[in-house]
Design a protein around this motif. Structure first.
Motif, PDB file in Angstrom:
ATOM      1  N   GLU A  98     -10.917   1.969  -5.242  1.00  0.00           N
ATOM      2  CA  GLU A  98     -11.707   0.995  -5.027  1.00  0.00           C
ATOM      3  C   GLU A  98     -10.887  -0.112  -4.273  1.00  0.00           C
ATOM      4  OE1 GLU A  98     -14.359   1.448  -8.609  1.00  0.00           O
ATOM      5  OE2 GLU A  98     -13.766  -0.546  -8.450  1.00  0.00           O
ATOM      6  N   LEU A  99      -9.571  -0.514  -4.899  1.00  0.00           N
ATOM      7  CA  LEU A  99      -8.723  -1.496  -4.233  1.00  0.00           C
ATOM      8  C   LEU A  99      -8.152  -1.404  -2.992  1.00  0.00           C
ATOM      9  CD1 LEU A  99      -7.616  -4.370  -4.766  1.00  0.00           C
ATOM     10  CD2 LEU A  99      -5.589  -3.374  -5.734  1.00  0.00           C
ATOM     11  N   ALA A 100      -7.752   0.017  -2.695  1.00  0.00           N
ATOM     12  CA  ALA A 100      -7.241   0.397  -1.582  1.00  0.00           C
ATOM     13  C   ALA A 100      -8.454   0.205  -0.263  1.00  0.00           C
ATOM     14  CB  ALA A 100      -6.513   1.890  -1.606  1.00  0.00           C
ATOM     15  N   ASP A 101      -9.525   0.674  -0.691  1.00  0.00           N
ATOM     16  CA  ASP A 101     -10.689   0.507   0.295  1.00  0.00           C
ATOM     17  C   ASP A 101     -11.072  -0.739   0.437  1.00  0.00           C
ATOM     18  OD1 ASP A 101     -10.781   3.605   0.452  1.00  0.00           O
ATOM     19  OD2 ASP A 101     -12.550   3.685  -0.984  1.00  0.00           O
ATOM     20  N   SER A 118      -2.942  -3.450   5.865  1.00  0.00           N
ATOM     21  CA  SER A 118      -2.485  -2.128   6.089  1.00  0.00           C
ATOM     22  C   SER A 118      -1.922  -1.511   4.780  1.00  0.00           C
ATOM     23  CB  SER A 118      -1.468  -1.985   7.410  1.00  0.00           C
ATOM     24  OG  SER A 118      -0.260  -2.137   6.908  1.00  0.00           O
ATOM     25  N   ALA A 119      -2.782  -0.740   4.411  1.00  0.00           N
ATOM     26  CA  ALA A 119      -2.239  -0.450   2.951  1.00  0.00           C
ATOM     27  C   ALA A 119      -2.894   1.086   2.708  1.00  0.00           C
ATOM     28  CB  ALA A 119      -3.473  -1.194   1.846  1.00  0.00           C
ATOM     29  N   ASP A 120      -2.126   1.737   1.703  1.00  0.00           N
ATOM     30  CA  ASP A 120      -2.334   3.034   1.518  1.00  0.00           C
ATOM     31  C   ASP A 120      -2.087   3.517   0.017  1.00  0.00           C
ATOM     32  OD1 ASP A 120      -2.933   5.736   1.985  1.00  0.00           O
ATOM     33  OD2 ASP A 120      -1.859   5.947   3.694  1.00  0.00           O
ATOM     34  N   ARG A 121      -2.600   4.370  -0.462  1.00  0.00           N
ATOM     35  CA  ARG A 121      -2.818   4.629  -1.903  1.00  0.00           C
ATOM     36  C   ARG A 121      -1.802   5.933  -2.409  1.00  0.00           C
ATOM     37  NH1 ARG A 121      -8.858   5.182  -1.244  1.00  0.00           N
ATOM     38  NH2 ARG A 121      -8.258   4.399   0.898  1.00  0.00           N
ATOM     39  N   LEU A 122      -1.681   5.936  -3.706  1.00  0.00           N
ATOM     40  CA  LEU A 122      -0.917   7.043  -4.257  1.00  0.00           C
ATOM     41  C   LEU A 122      -1.472   7.102  -5.808  1.00  0.00           C
ATOM     42  CD1 LEU A 122       2.908   7.025  -4.017  1.00  0.00           C
ATOM     43  CD2 LEU A 122       1.418   8.611  -3.036  1.00  0.00           C
ATOM     44  N   GLU A 171       5.850   1.831   7.283  1.00  0.00           N
ATOM     45  CA  GLU A 171       4.864   1.949   8.218  1.00  0.00           C
ATOM     46  C   GLU A 171       3.512   1.452   7.837  1.00  0.00           C
ATOM     47  OE1 GLU A 171       4.599   5.889   9.579  1.00  0.00           O
ATOM     48  OE2 GLU A 171       6.702   6.106   9.833  1.00  0.00           O
ATOM     49  N   PHE A 172       3.398   1.065   6.619  1.00  0.00           N
ATOM     50  CA  PHE A 172       2.140   0.126   6.071  1.00  0.00           C
ATOM     51  C   PHE A 172       2.965  -0.870   5.028  1.00  0.00           C
ATOM     52  CE2 PHE A 172       2.199   3.894   3.486  1.00  0.00           C
ATOM     53  CZ  PHE A 172       1.839   3.201   1.939  1.00  0.00           C
ATOM     54  N   GLU A 173       1.895  -1.884   4.819  1.00  0.00           N
ATOM     55  CA  GLU A 173       2.720  -2.874   3.954  1.00  0.00           C
ATOM     56  C   GLU A 173       2.351  -2.787   2.248  1.00  0.00           C
ATOM     57  OE1 GLU A 173       0.534  -6.322   5.764  1.00  0.00           O
ATOM     58  OE2 GLU A 173       2.056  -6.365   7.297  1.00  0.00           O
TER      59      GLU A 173
END
Ligand code: AMP
Length: 505
Positions: free
Chosen positions: A258-261, A269-273, A293-295
């Motif tokens: 939810e938060l990454a979206d 610029s975000a991604d998730r794990l 490559e993303f923040e």
């Protein structure tokens, strides 16, 4: 106590599915210790704080003990307050989502008898309630506990403090002797010990012991925020400080998603794990993060364990961790190598008292912070922009653009007016039909990343764009990544470029 995977605890597929749906990745220490004892049928005294995952620790094995073909009440969970009963009932409801024949009802004072009677008549196997109202129903004959298999006393010490001793005894006396009895209590005073010895047999005590750990020397702050305001607070905090590299920790996979979206939708610029992502994809995300490559990486503890990026500007505990040791691991990823790191922890409601506990546990100070207001964020952005322009002017390292100034001045504008208009554009405050992003202005593209911007390992600098906009995306450009400030500007470069984001709050 080691934390275990849920699938190693001998649970039914329905519970494993419910746990996965809740986004729990691994059992907390109290769950890892208590679930096997309870599944084996033993009585138990659990000592652990709220927030340690104790509700699931006693609810999961109790649910597993239920015979779904019988409509009799088989599990009773006694709670000191209506609020706690509601919370427990909510969690039980979610844990039984895939056990279709198992039903539960909360029964507490202040709520209508009618609904409670209706549910009880229909037949429920789990009752969660406060002692007073449970006694009422017992006396009216609307609740029968003669087939009870498991009795659980949550926050038993608090119930005794509130004067429920007689009620508790009356209730337990109405249940079969061969029931399993479970006490959860933060403290084990004399009266509670008496209750345990009278109503349980060879109860095993499971206490989650904590070895104190020293927290790294970094700035630690906590922010008291209502649960619904967390995302906006996060955005303001990040914008105010101008953070460009950090990990945001959540406790569940669902929250990570939810938060990454939400962050992507806001132009980060975000991604998730998290553990629900395939290993190949996880490796890709980790490598990209290591290369800056993303923040912002939004992650659960489990997924973030393998990452050796440790020069972060900030670690944000979007959710307070269940285990203080996780807190130390999380925040230890910032403030390394002489950098000034910051750890920010969001707390809501009753979590607040856990901050004191964390301070004791880590022998460090966690200061209360206030989320900056929109105008404070705006003010800070303006200051940062001014500083950048000043640095650029001082360095003299920019191409001559006098022809534009000259043209405008020939048209009758003052130099100060031209500057004001340019600053408005830089700050995303241009008029509706003006480009509000700085791409068309060239100017900030010549700036170095600001001081706190992490450089990739091995001294390799991110090729920060210089000169005129090219079609090459900025490293970190994510397909689908849409900064909110630029409407109508469709160049790929512009999509990836978010050095000066417009206001988002
Ligand atoms: P409690 O100690 O029962 O008050 O739990 C506090 C919160 O932790 C609840 O919101 C639970 O949904 C959540 N929780 C419980 N177990 C886990 C777990 N294994 N992983 C992540 N969250 C959990």
């Amino acid at each position: 106590m080691e934390k275990q995977r849920f699938d190693g605890l001998g649970l039914s597929p329905e519970i494993l599915k419910a746990v996965a749906q809740l986004g729990f990745e691994e059992a907390t220490p109290i769950q890892s210790a208590a679930i096997p004892v309870l599944l084996a049928g033993g009585d138990l005294v659990g000592q652990s704080q709220t927030g340690s995952g104790k509700t699931a620790a006693f609810s999961i094995p109790a649910i597993e003990k239920i015979d779904p073909s019988s409509k009799a009440v088989q599990v009773l969970i006694l709670c000191p307050t209506r609020e706690l009963a509601e919370q427990v009932a909510d969690e039980v409801h979610q844990l039984t989502a895939f056990k279709r024949s198992i039903h539960s009802v909360p029964i507490y004072g202040g709520a209508s008898y009618d609904r409670q009677l209706f549910e009880l008549k229909k037949g429920v196997q789990i009752v969660i309630g406060t002692p007073g109202r449970i006694i009422d129903h017992l006396e009216r004959g609307t609740l029968k506990l003669d087939q009870l298999k498991v009795a659980i006393l949550d926050e038993a010490d608090r119930m005794l403090d509130m004067g429920f001793r007689d009620d508790i005894q009356k209730i337990l006396d109405a249940t079969p002797d061969e029931r399993q009895t479970v006490f959860f209590s933060a403290t084990l005073s004399g009266p509670i010990k008496q209750l345990i010895s009278r109503y349980s047999r060879n109860a095993q005590t499971v206490a989650i012991e904590r070895k104190d750990v020293a927290a790294p020397a970094i700035d630690q702050w906590f922010y008291e925020i209502p649960p619904r305001g967390k995302t906006q607070s996060l955005i303001r905090l990040v914008d105010f400080h101008g953070f460009r590299l950090g990990i945001i920790f959540c406790n569940t996979q669902r929250m990570v998603d939810e938060l990454a979206d939400a962050l992507l939708a806001q132009g980060f610029s975000a991604d998730r794990l998290h553990g629900g992502i395939t290993q190949a994809q996880r490796t890709r995300v980790m490598n990209k993060f290591k290369n800056s490559e993303f923040e912002f990486l939004v992650a659960t503890d489990v997924a973030a364990r393998g990452i050796d990026v440790d020069d972060l500007e900030v670690v944000i505990n979007y959710d307070l961790p269940h285990d203080p040791e996780d807190y130390v691991h999380r925040i230890g990823r910032t403030g390394r190598a002489g950098r000034k790191g910051m750890a920010a922890t969001f707390v809501s409601g009753r979590d607040i008292y856990k901050i004191q506990y964390l301070e004791k546990f880590t022998h460090s100070r966690i200061r209360r912070g206030n989320i900056p207001t929109p105008s404070e964020v705006e003010g800070k952005r303006s200051e940062q922009m001014l500083e950048k322009v000043r640095a650029l002017l001082t360095s003299g390292n920019y191409p001559d653009q006098m022809q534009f100034t000259d043209r405008l001045m020939e048209e009758g504008f003052q130099a100060t007016e031209v500057c004001s208009a340019l600053f408005s554009l830089l700050l995303g405050q241009g008029g509706a039909d003006q480009p509000s992003s700085p791409q068309s202005l060239n100017l900030p593209m010549q700036l170095e990343p600001h001081e706190g911007f992490a450089k990739p390992k091995g001294g390799k600098k991110i090729p920060f764009p210089t000169g005129a906009p090219s079609n090459a995306p900025r490293p970190g450009f994510k397909p689908g990544f849409k900064p909110q400030f630029e409407k109508g500007n469709t160049s790929k470069f512009a999509k990836g470029f978010k050095k000066d984001r417009g206001p988002r709050y």
